[in-house]
Design an enzyme around this catalytic site. Structure first.
Site, PDB file in Angstrom:
ATOM      1  N   ASP A  79       0.813  -1.209   0.000  1.00  0.00           N
ATOM      2  CA  ASP A  79       0.000   0.000   0.000  1.00  0.00           C
ATOM      3  C   ASP A  79       0.856   1.274   0.000  1.00  0.00           C
ATOM      4  O   ASP A  79       1.689   1.455   0.893  1.00  0.00           O
ATOM      5  CB  ASP A  79      -0.877  -0.008   1.272  1.00  0.00           C
ATOM      6  CG  ASP A  79      -1.841   1.144   1.310  1.00  0.00           C
ATOM      7  OD1 ASP A  79      -2.736   1.180   0.456  1.00  0.00           O
ATOM      8  OD2 ASP A  79      -1.689   2.009   2.183  1.00  0.00           O
ATOM      9  N   HIS A 131     -10.628  -0.406  -5.423  1.00  0.00           N
ATOM     10  CA  HIS A 131     -11.523   0.122  -4.385  1.00  0.00           C
ATOM     11  C   HIS A 131     -11.369   1.634  -4.189  1.00  0.00           C
ATOM     12  O   HIS A 131     -12.112   2.232  -3.407  1.00  0.00           O
ATOM     13  CB  HIS A 131     -11.237  -0.621  -3.074  1.00  0.00           C
ATOM     14  CG  HIS A 131      -9.853  -0.358  -2.598  1.00  0.00           C
ATOM     15  ND1 HIS A 131      -8.724  -0.824  -3.251  1.00  0.00           N
ATOM     16  CD2 HIS A 131      -9.402   0.388  -1.561  1.00  0.00           C
ATOM     17  CE1 HIS A 131      -7.652  -0.392  -2.624  1.00  0.00           C
ATOM     18  NE2 HIS A 131      -8.029   0.339  -1.596  1.00  0.00           N
ATOM     19  N   ASP A 132     -10.385   2.225  -4.906  1.00  0.00           N
ATOM     20  CA  ASP A 132     -10.182   3.678  -4.800  1.00  0.00           C
ATOM     21  C   ASP A 132     -10.665   4.424  -6.037  1.00  0.00           C
ATOM     22  O   ASP A 132     -10.634   5.665  -6.056  1.00  0.00           O
ATOM     23  CB  ASP A 132      -8.682   4.011  -4.677  1.00  0.00           C
ATOM     24  CG  ASP A 132      -8.081   3.541  -3.386  1.00  0.00           C
ATOM     25  OD1 ASP A 132      -6.868   3.255  -3.369  1.00  0.00           O
ATOM     26  OD2 ASP A 132      -8.810   3.458  -2.372  1.00  0.00           O
TER      27      ASP A 132
HETATM   28  O1  TEU Z   1      -4.299   4.484  -1.587  1.00  0.00           O
HETATM   29  C1  TEU Z   1      -3.300   5.467  -1.681  1.00  0.00           C
HETATM   30  C2  TEU Z   1      -3.769   6.551  -2.545  1.00  0.00           C
HETATM   31  O2  TEU Z   1      -2.982   7.264  -3.097  1.00  0.00           O
HETATM   32  C3  TEU Z   1      -5.256   6.690  -2.763  1.00  0.00           C
HETATM   33  O3  TEU Z   1      -5.878   6.888  -1.500  1.00  0.00           O
HETATM   34  C4  TEU Z   1      -5.547   7.878  -3.609  1.00  0.00           C
HETATM   35  O4  TEU Z   1      -4.937   8.981  -2.981  1.00  0.00           O
HETATM   36  C5  TEU Z   1      -7.041   8.161  -3.679  1.00  0.00           C
HETATM   37  O5  TEU Z   1      -7.723   7.233  -3.003  1.00  0.00           O
HETATM   38  C6  TEU Z   1      -7.461   8.194  -5.137  1.00  0.00           C
HETATM   39  O6  TEU Z   1      -7.133   9.438  -5.635  1.00  0.00           O
HETATM   40  C7  TEU Z   1      -4.020   3.469  -0.637  1.00  0.00           C
HETATM   41  C8  TEU Z   1      -5.261   2.606  -0.509  1.00  0.00           C
HETATM   42  O7  TEU Z   1      -5.539   1.989  -1.768  1.00  0.00           O
HETATM   43  C9  TEU Z   1      -6.391   3.503  -0.066  1.00  0.00           C
HETATM   44  O8  TEU Z   1      -7.629   2.770  -0.020  1.00  0.00           O
HETATM   45  C10 TEU Z   1      -6.056   4.036   1.317  1.00  0.00           C
HETATM   46  O9  TEU Z   1      -7.065   4.959   1.683  1.00  0.00           O
HETATM   47  C11 TEU Z   1      -4.703   4.751   1.310  1.00  0.00           C
HETATM   48  O10 TEU Z   1      -3.672   4.040   0.613  1.00  0.00           O
HETATM   49  C12 TEU Z   1      -4.194   4.889   2.741  1.00  0.00           C
HETATM   50  O11 TEU Z   1      -3.880   3.597   3.227  1.00  0.00           O
END
Ligand code: TEU
Ligand code: CA
Length: 567
Positions: free
Chosen positions: A200, A332-333
């Site tokens: 991550d 999921h993001d």
């Molecule tokens: O995501 C890192 C990240 O860069 C994303 O959160 C991005 O900033 C945004 O969601 C889309 O623009 C990872 C994980 O995939 C995310 O679910 C977590 O929230 C984050 O790290 C923190 O652990």
């Protein structure tokens, strides 16, 4: 030629367990529900399951804020159930990839509970602390989740750093004890027989010494702003080489680094077959093309094919023979790809989802399919901000409203880009709550279109997106040129069509995708090094007789995709 590696041949399916399948009626997905779904996952023809975090967490960031790295979140189940999940996956020939979140912990982790007690607590230096003059902050960095990255801690009259939510204090990787703890956590899961790790946001662990102010170019867009002092920092390679040598290399595992803010040059360095630190990375350039240049991702503008081409082509060509790409449309993001790059209504949803599937699954690199993408799940239109759960979305809304941004404008951006678009429950059938839960409600509302978009109806429709995914994955398995063949774009200037070839000594694939909702005529002039030989159309999302002699060019229908092979 390309080095043959088992992890280059994988197709990985990502499960966000909270939204996948609830087996005990509490409205939250769990490991029991996941075990019940393994036959379905196996039926897709994928080779591995990447599980988003299932460790104990207060869920400020739905599990990406971990309070115990070596146990299972009680609402998801027990360690015993996780062991069953692993065994049942392996029994079906499915590998298991665990999510390792070690840039930060939860503020409920024992390490942090100890660390914040006093400056001389043995865990204090597991985290990053700064004092600051009255009313001033240690620096001007902004969090990925809005607001400052500094949170005040009364007990020690210091601030701690959190690049993400307040409840996600960054670990201090400068501290060798932290690096040892991280290696122990990864080894704990490697010893259990895990086959891979997703790391991550791994390239933010090394910050510029002294944590200096960022030169504010574009205050609203975190990614392209303060990142200068924590993306790809000075010790990243050194620390990750230690982890690779002392853990990854000692187990038969593969690794994928989630690396926002990287260029293909970073990608090539990080995935280098000899002195790289991971086997592949997730790049964020392709998911950054549909926002205003001086805005954040929520300042949404529709993606343009020319940018899809420019970015994809660059990554395909520049990662080179010694590096390796991953290719993804969703996770999921990210919002749902058929809503983002296709059209998510009517017949065009089916056509454009299939076009996108073939277009990206035949690119060079290990592809990742996110739960629900295989049935063309779409973004959700929630009436109000109260319907949203995601901390990134809610913090953004709150800060933007305080800055006077207009509600309608904000909701447009949120409906297009909120991470909750990917987190509405998996749509299994047309029964209550889409068959996700037998309970009265789910932690996040089901997308109302589940009555027509669900696994059951897709299974019984031979023309469904689901069957098309299965066909593509079979073709990938049957044609190694789809894994190892060289990539070349053709008809690069065409305004509607993205066409490319995959070429090995003995075979050539031609993939031709019309990204537009209009007919398109495309010619493949001479000098496109197109193979002669027998032509066989392998795939076409229009069911009638496919065109022939494609190598010269073809007339395409809206959102048509055609894949042919030559030998
Ligand atoms: O995501 C890192 C990240 O860069 C994303 O959160 C991005 O900033 C945004 O969601 C889309 O623009 C990872 C994980 O995939 C995310 O679910 C977590 O929230 C984050 O790290 C923190 O652990
Ligand atoms: Ca449950």
């Amino acid at each position: 030629t390309e080095q043959v590696k088992w992890w280059k041949e994988l197709v990985v399916y990502q499960v966000y367990p909270r939204s996948y399948k609830d087996s005990n009626g509490d409205g939250v997905g769990d490991i029991g529900g996941l075990i019940q779904s393994l036959d379905y996952i196996q039926s897709l023809g994928v080779d591995a399951i990447w599980l988003s975090p299932v460790y104990p967490s207060p869920n400020e960031d739905n599990g990406y804020d971990i309070s115990d790295y070596c146990d299972i979140q009680p609402e998801f189940g027990t360690m015993q159930q996780w062991e069953t999940f692993l065994a049942e996956s392996h029994r079906r020939g499915l590998k298991v990839v665990m999510d390792i979140v070690v840039n930060h912990t939860s503020d409920q982790h024992n390490w942090f509970k100890e660390a914040r007690k006093s400056k001389d607590n043995p865990y204090h230096d597991y985290y990053i602390w700064r004092t600051a003059e009255e009313g001033k902050l240690p620096n001007n960095w902004q969090s990925f989740f809005s607001g400052t990255v500094w949170q005040y801690n009364e007990a020690t009259s210091e601030y701690y750093l959190h690049l993400f939510a307040k409840g996600q204090p960054d670990l201090n990787w400068e501290n060798p004890k932290v690096r040892e703890e991280v290696k122990k956590v990864i080894e704990f899961w490697a010893k259990k027989g895990v086959d891979g790790f997703r790391l991550d946001v791994i390239n933010v662990i090394s910050k510029t010494p002294g944590l200096p102010d960022a030169s504010i170019k574009n205050p609203s867009d975190m990614f392209h702003w303060a990142g200068e002092h924590f993306f790809n920092g000075p010790k990243f390679i050194e620390w990750m080489t230690d982890v690779r040598k002392n853990v990854f290399d000692r187990y038969k595992v593969f690794t994928v680094g989630e690396t926002p803010g990287v260029t293909p040059a970073h990608g090539k360095q990080y995935t280098h077959s000899v002195d790289g630190v991971v086997n592949m990375i997730f790049q964020f350039e392709l998911v950054g093309i549909d926002q205003k240049p001086d805005g954040s991702k929520f300042d949404h503008v529709p993606a343009k094919l020319e940018d899809v081409k420019r970015v994809t082509n660059k990554w395909q060509l520049e990662i080179g023979r010694d590096g390796w790409n991953s290719n993804y449309l969703e996770n999921h993001d990210q919002p749902r790809s058929v809503s983002r790059y296709g059209r998510d209504v009517g017949e065009e949803r089916i056509l454009s989802a299939k076009m996108l599937a073939a277009w990206y699954l035949f690119l060079k690199g290990t592809p990742y399919i996110y739960q629900g993408q295989e049935i063309g799940m779409t973004n959700v239109v929630f009436p109000s901000i109260k319907d949203y759960n995601d901390v990134e979305t809610l913090n953004y809304y709150k800060e933007a409203r305080e800055m006077g941004r207009e509600e309608g404008d904000l909701m447009y951006g949120i409906r297009n880009k909120s991470r909750d678009n990917a987190r509405t429950p998996m749509q299994w059938n047309a029964s209550n709550h889409a068959g996700f839960t037998s309970g009265e409600s789910s932690w996040l509302s089901v997308n109302p279109n589940y009555t027509e978009i669900n696994v059951a109806s897709a299974e019984s429709d031979s023309n469904s997106i689901l069957h098309f995914y299965r066909k593509i994955l079979t073709l990938r398995k049957e044609n190694k040129v789809a894994i190892y063949g060289d990539y070349n774009i053709i008809a690069e200037e065409h305004p509607q069509v993205f066409a490319y070839t995959r070429t090995s000594e003995e075979k050539q694939l031609l993939v031709c995708a019309n990204f537009s909702d209009r007919e398109a005529a495309v010619e493949f002039g001479e000098g496109q090094n197109l193979y002669g030989g027998a032509e066989k159309v392998l795939l076409d999302n229009y069911s009638h007789a496919s065109p022939s002699q494609i190598r010269k060019g073809l007339k395409m229908k809206p959102y048509q995709v055609v894949v042919a092979i030559y030998d």
